[in-house]
Design a protein around this motif. Structure first.
Motif, PDB file in Angstrom:
ATOM      1  N   GLU A 230      -5.687   1.553   4.297  1.00  0.00           N
ATOM      2  CA  GLU A 230      -6.411   2.630   3.609  1.00  0.00           C
ATOM      3  C   GLU A 230      -5.559   3.882   3.431  1.00  0.00           C
ATOM      4  OE1 GLU A 230      -7.517   0.865   6.162  1.00  0.00           O
ATOM      5  OE2 GLU A 230      -9.083  -0.326   5.167  1.00  0.00           O
ATOM      6  N   ASP A 231      -4.581   4.068   4.320  1.00  0.00           N
ATOM      7  CA  ASP A 231      -3.758   5.270   4.246  1.00  0.00           C
ATOM      8  C   ASP A 231      -2.922   5.340   2.970  1.00  0.00           C
ATOM      9  OD1 ASP A 231      -4.682   6.092   6.729  1.00  0.00           O
ATOM     10  OD2 ASP A 231      -2.999   5.195   7.822  1.00  0.00           O
ATOM     11  N   TYR A 232      -2.611   4.176   2.404  1.00  0.00           N
ATOM     12  CA  TYR A 232      -1.701   4.162   1.271  1.00  0.00           C
ATOM     13  C   TYR A 232      -2.357   4.591  -0.035  1.00  0.00           C
ATOM     14  CZ  TYR A 232       1.659   2.103   4.389  1.00  0.00           C
ATOM     15  OH  TYR A 232       2.524   1.905   5.439  1.00  0.00           O
ATOM     16  N   ALA A 233      -3.668   4.791  -0.015  1.00  0.00           N
ATOM     17  CA  ALA A 233      -4.321   5.385  -1.181  1.00  0.00           C
ATOM     18  C   ALA A 233      -3.730   6.754  -1.467  1.00  0.00           C
ATOM     19  CB  ALA A 233      -5.827   5.488  -0.942  1.00  0.00           C
ATOM     20  N   ALA A 234      -3.440   7.514  -0.411  1.00  0.00           N
ATOM     21  CA  ALA A 234      -2.864   8.851  -0.593  1.00  0.00           C
ATOM     22  C   ALA A 234      -1.456   8.786  -1.173  1.00  0.00           C
ATOM     23  CB  ALA A 234      -2.856   9.601   0.743  1.00  0.00           C
ATOM     24  N   HIS A 235      -0.694   7.766  -0.799  1.00  0.00           N
ATOM     25  CA  HIS A 235       0.643   7.591  -1.356  1.00  0.00           C
ATOM     26  C   HIS A 235       0.555   7.335  -2.860  1.00  0.00           C
ATOM     27  CE1 HIS A 235       2.833   7.015   2.589  1.00  0.00           C
ATOM     28  NE2 HIS A 235       1.569   6.908   2.965  1.00  0.00           N
ATOM     29  N   ALA A 236      -0.365   6.447  -3.245  1.00  0.00           N
ATOM     30  CA  ALA A 236      -0.544   6.145  -4.673  1.00  0.00           C
ATOM     31  C   ALA A 236      -0.979   7.387  -5.438  1.00  0.00           C
ATOM     32  CB  ALA A 236      -1.560   5.022  -4.842  1.00  0.00           C
ATOM     33  N   GLN A 237      -1.887   8.140  -4.852  1.00  0.00           N
ATOM     34  CA  GLN A 237      -2.390   9.332  -5.543  1.00  0.00           C
ATOM     35  C   GLN A 237      -1.308  10.390  -5.698  1.00  0.00           C
ATOM     36  OE1 GLN A 237      -5.774   9.709  -2.827  1.00  0.00           O
ATOM     37  NE2 GLN A 237      -7.157   9.600  -4.587  1.00  0.00           N
ATOM     38  N   ARG A 238      -0.418  10.514  -4.707  1.00  0.00           N
ATOM     39  CA  ARG A 238       0.635  11.517  -4.818  1.00  0.00           C
ATOM     40  C   ARG A 238       1.628  11.134  -5.912  1.00  0.00           C
ATOM     41  NH1 ARG A 238       3.834  14.064   0.283  1.00  0.00           N
ATOM     42  NH2 ARG A 238       1.703  14.831   0.691  1.00  0.00           N
ATOM     43  N   VAL A 239       1.979   9.848  -6.006  1.00  0.00           N
ATOM     44  CA  VAL A 239       2.865   9.424  -7.087  1.00  0.00           C
ATOM     45  C   VAL A 239       2.197   9.665  -8.438  1.00  0.00           C
ATOM     46  CG1 VAL A 239       4.034   7.469  -8.151  1.00  0.00           C
ATOM     47  CG2 VAL A 239       4.071   7.719  -5.675  1.00  0.00           C
ATOM     48  N   ALA A 240       0.929   9.274  -8.538  1.00  0.00           N
ATOM     49  CA  ALA A 240       0.210   9.393  -9.808  1.00  0.00           C
ATOM     50  C   ALA A 240      -0.003  10.842 -10.217  1.00  0.00           C
ATOM     51  CB  ALA A 240      -1.130   8.674  -9.720  1.00  0.00           C
ATOM     52  N   ALA A 241       0.017  11.754  -9.256  1.00  0.00           N
ATOM     53  CA  ALA A 241      -0.189  13.166  -9.572  1.00  0.00           C
ATOM     54  C   ALA A 241       0.895  13.700 -10.502  1.00  0.00           C
ATOM     55  CB  ALA A 241      -0.228  13.992  -8.290  1.00  0.00           C
ATOM     56  N   GLY A 242       2.040  13.032 -10.536  1.00  0.00           N
ATOM     57  CA  GLY A 242       3.107  13.443 -11.437  1.00  0.00           C
ATOM     58  C   GLY A 242       2.923  12.961 -12.856  1.00  0.00           C
ATOM     59  N   GLY A 243       1.842  12.215 -13.112  1.00  0.00           N
ATOM     60  CA  GLY A 243       1.546  11.777 -14.476  1.00  0.00           C
ATOM     61  C   GLY A 243       1.858  10.333 -14.763  1.00  0.00           C
ATOM     62  N   CYS A 244       2.222   9.552 -13.747  1.00  0.00           N
ATOM     63  CA  CYS A 244       2.564   8.154 -13.992  1.00  0.00           C
ATOM     64  C   CYS A 244       1.524   7.227 -13.360  1.00  0.00           C
ATOM     65  CB  CYS A 244       3.949   7.835 -13.436  1.00  0.00           C
ATOM     66  SG  CYS A 244       4.030   7.718 -11.650  1.00  0.00           S
ATOM     67  N   ILE A 245       1.700   5.936 -13.578  1.00  0.00           N
ATOM     68  CA  ILE A 245       0.924   4.924 -12.875  1.00  0.00           C
ATOM     69  C   ILE A 245       1.649   4.596 -11.580  1.00  0.00           C
ATOM     70  CG2 ILE A 245       0.132   2.524 -12.935  1.00  0.00           C
ATOM     71  CD1 ILE A 245      -0.052   2.825 -15.995  1.00  0.00           C
ATOM     72  N   ALA A 246       0.908   4.517 -10.491  1.00  0.00           N
ATOM     73  CA  ALA A 246       1.476   4.152  -9.196  1.00  0.00           C
ATOM     74  C   ALA A 246       0.875   2.838  -8.735  1.00  0.00           C
ATOM     75  CB  ALA A 246       1.185   5.237  -8.160  1.00  0.00           C
ATOM     76  N   ALA A 247       1.722   1.932  -8.294  1.00  0.00           N
ATOM     77  CA  ALA A 247       1.270   0.665  -7.719  1.00  0.00           C
ATOM     78  C   ALA A 247       1.919   0.520  -6.346  1.00  0.00           C
ATOM     79  CB  ALA A 247       1.644  -0.498  -8.620  1.00  0.00           C
ATOM     80  N   ILE A 248       1.114   0.621  -5.297  1.00  0.00           N
ATOM     81  CA  ILE A 248       1.603   0.487  -3.927  1.00  0.00           C
ATOM     82  C   ILE A 248       1.103  -0.843  -3.391  1.00  0.00           C
ATOM     83  CG2 ILE A 248       1.735   1.520  -1.640  1.00  0.00           C
ATOM     84  CD1 ILE A 248       2.841   3.319  -3.869  1.00  0.00           C
ATOM     85  N   THR A 249       2.015  -1.785  -3.212  1.00  0.00           N
ATOM     86  CA  THR A 249       1.635  -3.128  -2.769  1.00  0.00           C
ATOM     87  C   THR A 249       1.733  -3.234  -1.252  1.00  0.00           C
ATOM     88  OG1 THR A 249       3.900  -3.931  -3.125  1.00  0.00           O
ATOM     89  CG2 THR A 249       2.340  -4.167  -4.952  1.00  0.00           C
ATOM     90  N   LEU A 250       0.775  -3.973  -0.674  1.00  0.00           N
ATOM     91  CA  LEU A 250       0.646  -4.048   0.774  1.00  0.00           C
ATOM     92  C   LEU A 250       0.671  -5.483   1.290  1.00  0.00           C
ATOM     93  CD1 LEU A 250      -2.318  -1.503   1.054  1.00  0.00           C
ATOM     94  CD2 LEU A 250       0.123  -0.990   1.234  1.00  0.00           C
ATOM     95  N   GLY A 251       1.311  -6.380   0.566  1.00  0.00           N
ATOM     96  CA  GLY A 251       1.383  -7.769   1.008  1.00  0.00           C
ATOM     97  C   GLY A 251       0.007  -8.392   1.125  1.00  0.00           C
ATOM     98  N   LYS A 252      -0.282  -8.972   2.286  1.00  0.00           N
ATOM     99  CA  LYS A 252      -1.558  -9.660   2.491  1.00  0.00           C
ATOM    100  C   LYS A 252      -2.753  -8.719   2.485  1.00  0.00           C
ATOM    101  CE  LYS A 252      -1.106  -9.485   7.543  1.00  0.00           C
ATOM    102  NZ  LYS A 252      -2.151  -8.459   7.728  1.00  0.00           N
ATOM    103  N   ASP A 253      -2.512  -7.414   2.483  1.00  0.00           N
ATOM    104  CA  ASP A 253      -3.603  -6.438   2.452  1.00  0.00           C
ATOM    105  C   ASP A 253      -3.891  -5.916   1.048  1.00  0.00           C
ATOM    106  OD1 ASP A 253      -4.218  -6.406   5.259  1.00  0.00           O
ATOM    107  OD2 ASP A 253      -2.336  -5.323   5.561  1.00  0.00           O
ATOM    108  N   GLY A 254      -3.271  -6.510   0.017  1.00  0.00           N
ATOM    109  CA  GLY A 254      -3.590  -6.123  -1.346  1.00  0.00           C
ATOM    110  C   GLY A 254      -2.721  -4.997  -1.864  1.00  0.00           C
TER     111      GLY A 254
END
Length: 338
Positions: A230-254
């Motif tokens: 669940e913590d990696y939602a914040a990582h994705a949101q911070r990347v996306a805040a710059g105006g791009c699409i962010a995809a943070i993959t977590l292996g078996k956790d989606g």
């Protein structure tokens, strides 16, 4: 304005993979950390291959190259930019790509042997990579021009290119001059450690998509929590805040995918017969790009990525064999309606 002739161009190192299953103890005999990628010279590569307990397998590899091959199999019009060697391995590599339908006209050719990557897979299915770049190492800024990207919609850049900042700058400059959108696959936590400021600067200049796994996300934003999926939602949101699409993959956790203020949790396409995680992230990116470039929303693209990533780990090497691929492609078409 006419539509682009190519949907997607990948750029990176066209590496022939040497895939080997090894016991955990073998990793004590090689330099570097488990789970990452370390560059080696020709002599060290030769020594590691000689010490392998079992004969290895060979397959075309390279992070962006894996993504391009899979995206082509899903129907995208593609090409690849990278420097091949002057040997039989290079000829076999090019033939494999052209047979799959990749436009081979944008490959470069060098004077050294073709690059290769030793992929050591331990019983826990984790892969540790040691790479000799060979001819690929000689690709530099002078090899790149806007003409390489003419008629291209999107450019997918593998993170290992960032070890050569001058080359990376030449690529993004030429791609932007040609009007392409740009995607970065961060590829390894070592890449992020070496090029973190460059990546952050590019996010400010405008990047279309960033692909990262959890280790790469932690290296990019070490101040953010990273203990639970669940913590990696914040990582994705911070990347996306710059105006791009962010995809943070977590292996078996989606995965998490984000665009602007929109955030999606992509649940895993679970499999029980994991053999080899090599290439799973590259396949995930291919599925995502195939759906996204066909106009599908990012959550649907994430589901296609999840399918390809999960199916890749069921086979040795980075590329799903042709026979099981037919069923994978059918399921991808069902998810994304293409």
């Amino acid at each position: 304005m006419s539509s682009p002739a190519l949907d997607l161009v990948g750029i990176g190192s066209p590496i022939m993979d040497i895939v080997a299953s090894v016991p955990e103890s073998f990793l004590a005999t090689v330099t570097g950390e488990k789970g990452g990628m370390v560059m080696v010279d020709a002599l060290e590569m030769e020594g590691m291959v000689k010490r392998l307990p079992l004969p290895p397998g060979l397959s075309t590899g390279g992070s962006a190259a894996n993504t391009i091959l899979n995206a082509t199999r899903l129907g995208l019009r593609t090409a690849f930019i990278g420097k091949l060697g002057n040997d039989d391995i290079a000829a076999a590599y090019l033939a494999r790509f052209e047979e799959a339908g990749v436009n081979g006209s944008r490959f470069k050719t060098g004077t050294l042997p073709n690059g290769r990557c030793l992929i050591l897979t331990t019983p826990d299915a984790q892969r540790t990579m040691r790479t000799y770049l060979g001819a690929a190492m000689t690709m530099g800024p002078d090899d790149i021009s806007p003409a390489d990207f003419q008629g291209v919609r999107h450019v997918h850049i593998e993170g290992y290119v960032l070890f050569n900042p001058a080359l990376a700058n030449a690529i993004v400059t030429a791609a932007r001059a040609a009007g392409c959108t740009i995607g970065l696959s961060l590829a390894s936590f070592e890449v992020v450690r070496a090029a973190r400021q460059w990546i952050l600067d590019q996010l400010k200049l405008g990047v279309g998509i960033v692909f990262a796994n959890e280790d790469e996300a932690k290296a990019l934003f070490p101040d953010l929590p990273a203990a639970r999926p669940e913590d990696y939602a914040a990582h994705a949101q911070r990347v996306a805040a710059g105006g791009c699409i962010a995809a943070i993959t977590l292996g078996k956790d989606g995965a998490w995918v984000a665009e602007g203020a929109t955030l999606h949790r992509i649940f895993p396409d679970s499999v029980s017969d994991v053999i080899d995680t090599n290439g799973a992230g590259d396949a995930w990116a291919a599925g995502f790009l195939a759906a996204w470039l066909k106009g599908r929303p990012i959550d649907v693209a994430g589901r296609v990525g999840s399918l390809l990533g999960a199916q890749t780990v069921r086979h040795a090497g980075a590329i799903i064999p042709d026979t099981p691929w037919q069923d994978v492609a059918r399921k991808a078409r069902e998810i994304a309606s293409f």
